[in-house]
Design a protein around this motif. Structure first.
Motif, mmCIF file in Angstrom:
data_model
loop_
_atom_site.group_PDB
_atom_site.id
_atom_site.type_symbol
_atom_site.label_atom_id
_atom_site.label_comp_id
_atom_site.label_asym_id
_atom_site.label_seq_id
_atom_site.Cartn_x
_atom_site.Cartn_y
_atom_site.Cartn_z
ATOM 1 N N VAL A 1 -0.060 11.030 2.034
ATOM 2 C CA VAL A 1 0.729 12.258 2.170
ATOM 3 C C VAL A 1 1.881 12.272 1.164
ATOM 4 C CG1 VAL A 1 2.182 13.608 3.750
ATOM 5 C CG2 VAL A 1 0.106 12.512 4.603
ATOM 6 N N VAL A 2 2.386 11.076 0.824
ATOM 7 C CA VAL A 2 3.480 10.998 -0.148
ATOM 8 C C VAL A 2 3.040 11.590 -1.488
ATOM 9 C CG1 VAL A 2 5.045 9.435 -1.357
ATOM 10 C CG2 VAL A 2 4.355 8.922 0.984
ATOM 11 N N GLY A 3 1.752 11.457 -1.808
ATOM 12 C CA GLY A 3 1.243 11.902 -3.097
ATOM 13 C C GLY A 3 1.415 13.381 -3.368
ATOM 14 N N ILE A 4 1.533 14.202 -2.318
ATOM 15 C CA ILE A 4 1.685 15.640 -2.526
ATOM 16 C C ILE A 4 3.126 16.110 -2.332
ATOM 17 C CG2 ILE A 4 -0.689 16.203 -1.927
ATOM 18 C CD1 ILE A 4 0.247 16.939 0.844
ATOM 19 N N ILE A 5 4.043 15.171 -2.110
ATOM 20 C CA ILE A 5 5.460 15.522 -1.998
ATOM 21 C C ILE A 5 6.236 15.003 -3.207
ATOM 22 C CG2 ILE A 5 7.534 15.357 -0.576
ATOM 23 C CD1 ILE A 5 5.255 16.955 0.677
ATOM 24 N N ILE A 6 5.989 13.737 -3.576
ATOM 25 C CA ILE A 6 6.601 13.185 -4.783
ATOM 26 C C ILE A 6 6.084 13.963 -5.989
ATOM 27 C CG2 ILE A 6 6.428 11.189 -6.338
ATOM 28 C CD1 ILE A 6 8.436 10.556 -4.324
ATOM 29 N N PRO A 7 6.974 14.427 -6.874
ATOM 30 C CA PRO A 7 6.477 15.158 -8.041
ATOM 31 C C PRO A 7 5.738 14.231 -9.012
ATOM 32 C CG PRO A 7 8.857 14.802 -8.187
ATOM 33 C CD PRO A 7 8.434 14.353 -6.816
ATOM 34 N N THR B 1 0.825 -1.210 0.000
ATOM 35 C CA THR B 1 0.000 0.000 0.000
ATOM 36 C C THR B 1 0.859 1.259 0.000
ATOM 37 O OG1 THR B 1 -1.774 -1.149 1.178
ATOM 38 C CG2 THR B 1 -1.794 1.254 1.266
ATOM 39 N N VAL B 2 1.898 1.267 0.839
ATOM 40 C CA VAL B 2 2.775 2.437 0.925
ATOM 41 C C VAL B 2 3.507 2.656 -0.394
ATOM 42 C CG1 VAL B 2 4.795 3.421 2.080
ATOM 43 C CG2 VAL B 2 3.057 2.224 3.421
ATOM 44 N N LEU B 3 4.036 1.589 -0.973
ATOM 45 C CA LEU B 3 4.779 1.713 -2.226
ATOM 46 C C LEU B 3 3.857 2.113 -3.377
ATOM 47 C CD1 LEU B 3 7.560 1.457 -3.506
ATOM 48 C CD2 LEU B 3 7.070 -0.964 -3.965
ATOM 49 N N THR B 4 2.646 1.550 -3.393
ATOM 50 C CA THR B 4 1.678 1.920 -4.435
ATOM 51 C C THR B 4 1.320 3.395 -4.340
ATOM 52 O OG1 THR B 4 0.726 -0.314 -4.413
ATOM 53 C CG2 THR B 4 -0.598 1.417 -5.410
ATOM 54 N N SER B 5 1.199 3.909 -3.119
ATOM 55 C CA SER B 5 0.894 5.330 -2.942
ATOM 56 C C SER B 5 1.997 6.201 -3.514
ATOM 57 C CB SER B 5 0.692 5.651 -1.457
ATOM 58 O OG SER B 5 -0.510 5.107 -0.982
ATOM 59 N N MET B 6 3.255 5.745 -3.389
ATOM 60 C CA MET B 6 4.359 6.512 -3.970
ATOM 61 C C MET B 6 4.269 6.484 -5.494
ATOM 62 S SD MET B 6 8.511 6.192 -3.511
ATOM 63 C CE MET B 6 8.751 5.013 -4.835
ATOM 64 N N PHE B 7 3.994 5.306 -6.067
ATOM 65 C CA PHE B 7 3.830 5.207 -7.518
ATOM 66 C C PHE B 7 2.684 6.093 -8.004
ATOM 67 C CE2 PHE B 7 5.648 0.626 -7.548
ATOM 68 C CZ PHE B 7 6.937 1.125 -7.653
ATOM 69 N N PHE B 8 1.538 5.985 -7.299
ATOM 70 C CA PHE B 8 0.344 6.732 -7.706
ATOM 71 C C PHE B 8 0.579 8.236 -7.550
ATOM 72 C CE2 PHE B 8 -3.901 8.364 -7.753
ATOM 73 C CZ PHE B 8 -4.647 7.452 -8.494
ATOM 74 N N GLY B 9 1.207 8.619 -6.447
ATOM 75 C CA GLY B 9 1.487 10.036 -6.219
ATOM 76 C C GLY B 9 2.427 10.604 -7.254
ATOM 77 N N GLY B 10 3.280 9.731 -7.846
ATOM 78 C CA GLY B 10 4.184 10.172 -8.891
ATOM 79 C C GLY B 10 3.483 10.452 -10.201
ATOM 80 N N ILE B 11 2.166 10.282 -10.222
ATOM 81 C CA ILE B 11 1.393 10.547 -11.431
ATOM 82 C C ILE B 11 0.273 11.542 -11.166
ATOM 83 C CG2 ILE B 11 -0.032 9.525 -13.242
ATOM 84 C CD1 ILE B 11 1.484 6.888 -12.754
ATOM 85 N N SER B 12 -0.457 11.366 -10.056
ATOM 86 C CA SER B 12 -1.658 12.186 -9.824
ATOM 87 C C SER B 12 -1.362 13.503 -9.110
ATOM 88 C CB SER B 12 -2.682 11.394 -9.003
ATOM 89 O OG SER B 12 -2.251 11.265 -7.659
#
Length: 418
Positions: free
Chosen positions: A144-150, A96-107
């Motif tokens: 929260v990662v979704g708004i930090i990862i570009p 879940t955590v890793l997927t959020s990083m992947f998803f945040g890197g797009i959305s």
């Protein structure tokens, strides 16, 4: 006088439950009439606030996230994350955590991240022994990662309202985003030793998942790589990402129809309208504050408090943390960023560093009561009570605060590229 009028007006809006955008409009009208400014200035400043090419990136990235969620890209990223970290203790939590990083890197959106990843991961976690609140807490904290990862929608807003380079903000978000992901993964690991792994490590499955998701993985590479290499601007990268996501979802995966895309456009338009209305009146407010030398007055006031810029920065960070409890990220960003950025720049603090920190702190506010937007999204998706969810989030709150302290103590973690 104007600053206190604005603060009291915003407080009244929060108390009575009025939408912040309408409240800002009412406050601006009151000040314009009271100070005898011409209303043509109000209209022109509102229009000027929206007359910005980088703002186009916001609806485009929102739509990219919608297409990704509906078009099969997100499911393939989940499969890849599962193959990569599913064998670790608390495997599904790590996935879940890793997927959020992947998803945040797009959305670039925490709300989209929590909604999409939560709908895919909460039920499987429940089936593997996670309680509902704990499964939901992992999804909510990881958003929260979704708004930090570009790319990051809050950073785009910060860049637009303060004139800071969005490309540099995106670059500065890479290392903090990865560190936040690692921190949340460690917190999940420490809590999940009894849960065990979701699956044994399977190298063949990893290769198959990587092959299946290679087109999905190209999307964040196109977005970030294109910006950092100077091939296109953040706004152009959003347009390219949307065309790529549509092409993959419609013609390769064949999981998104033309009718479905139009429905996604409508929902994106509704959300964008709310953001732009807020930004228009926040621009008027920023003009009023600047015209009345409010930032300079704040600098003088803070200088009387302390001569140490790090003490003042700590005070501002604490203030933002408190604001995040009571105000959503978007209005807080568009109202406070133009007010606070000139202050920190005069103190010798890099505006890019401040933009990343402000995004992170207000992002924490998204998952804290009583106003945390992502918190309520999590309650809806995970079907859990707010009280139980907040209790399960306590270890993640501690992790995020420790990371915040680390970024304050070591600014080089944010400004690593300089």
């Amino acid at each position: 006088m104007i600053l206190w009028s604005i603060l009291l007006g915003l407080f009244a809006c929060i108390v009575i439950g009025m939408p912040i955008s309408f409240g800002l409009a009412a406050i601006c009208l009151f000040i314009f009439f009271y100070a005898d400014y011409g209303l043509t200035t109000l209209v022109s400043q509102a229009v000027n606030g929206l007359d910005s090419f980088p703002l186009l990136a916001i609806p485009l990235f929102i739509l990219v996230g919608e297409v990704m969620s509906s078009g099969g890209i997100a499911k393939r990223l989940v499969r890849l994350a599962s193959a990569m970290v599913g064998f670790v203790a608390g495997g599904l939590g790590q996935v879940t955590v890793l997927t959020s990083m992947f998803f945040g890197g797009i959305s670039g959106s925490a709300v989209a991240d929590a909604s999409a990843v939560g709908s895919m991961m909460i039920n499987p976690m429940k089936q593997h022994g996670y309680s509902g609140p704990r499964a939901t807490a992992i999804v909510v904290a990881a958003s929260v990662v979704g708004i930090i990862i570009p790319p990051s929608i809050p950073m785009i807003l910060f860049g637009v309202v303060t004139g800071t380079s969005i490309s540099q903000l995106f670059m500065a978000g890479i290392v903090p985003g990865v560190l936040i992901t690692i921190g949340l993964a460690m917190a999940t690991y420490l809590q999940s030793k009894k849960t065990g792994a979701a699956q044994p490590f399977d190298f063949q499955e990893l290769l198959a998942a990587l092959k299946d998701s290679v087109l999905a993985l190209l999307l964040p590479i196109i977005i970030v790589g294109g910006i950092l290499s100077g091939v296109f601007t953040p706004t152009e990268s959003a347009a390219v990402a949307l065309l790529y996501a549509l092409g993959v979802s419609m013609f390769v995966y064949r999981s998104l129809s033309l009718k479905g895309f139009f429905e996604l456009c409508i929902s994106t338009g509704r959300l964008t309208g709310v953001v732009l209305l807020l930004l228009a009146f926040a621009s008027v407010l920023a003009w009023l504050l600047t015209a009345n030398l409010v930032p300079q007055q704040i600098v003088v006031m803070l200088a009387e408090l302390s001569q140490n810029k790090y003490v003042i920065l700590g005070v501002l960070m604490l203030f933002l943390l408190i604001v995040g409890f009571f105000m959503d990220l978007t209005p807080a960003m568009v109202i406070l960023a133009p007010l606070m950025t000139p202050v920190v720049v005069k103190l010798g603090i890099d505006p890019v560093y401040f933009g990343v920190m402000m995004s992170f702190i207000l992002g924490i506010g998204l998952i804290t009561p009583p106003v945390g937007t992502v918190l309520y999204v999590g309650c809806g998706v995970g079907k859990v009570s707010l009280e139980d969810l907040v209790k399960s989030l306590m270890p993640y709150y501690l992790t995020l605060i420790l990371l915040l302290i680390a970024f304050l103590a070591f600014p080089g973690l944010v400004l690593w590229y300089k």
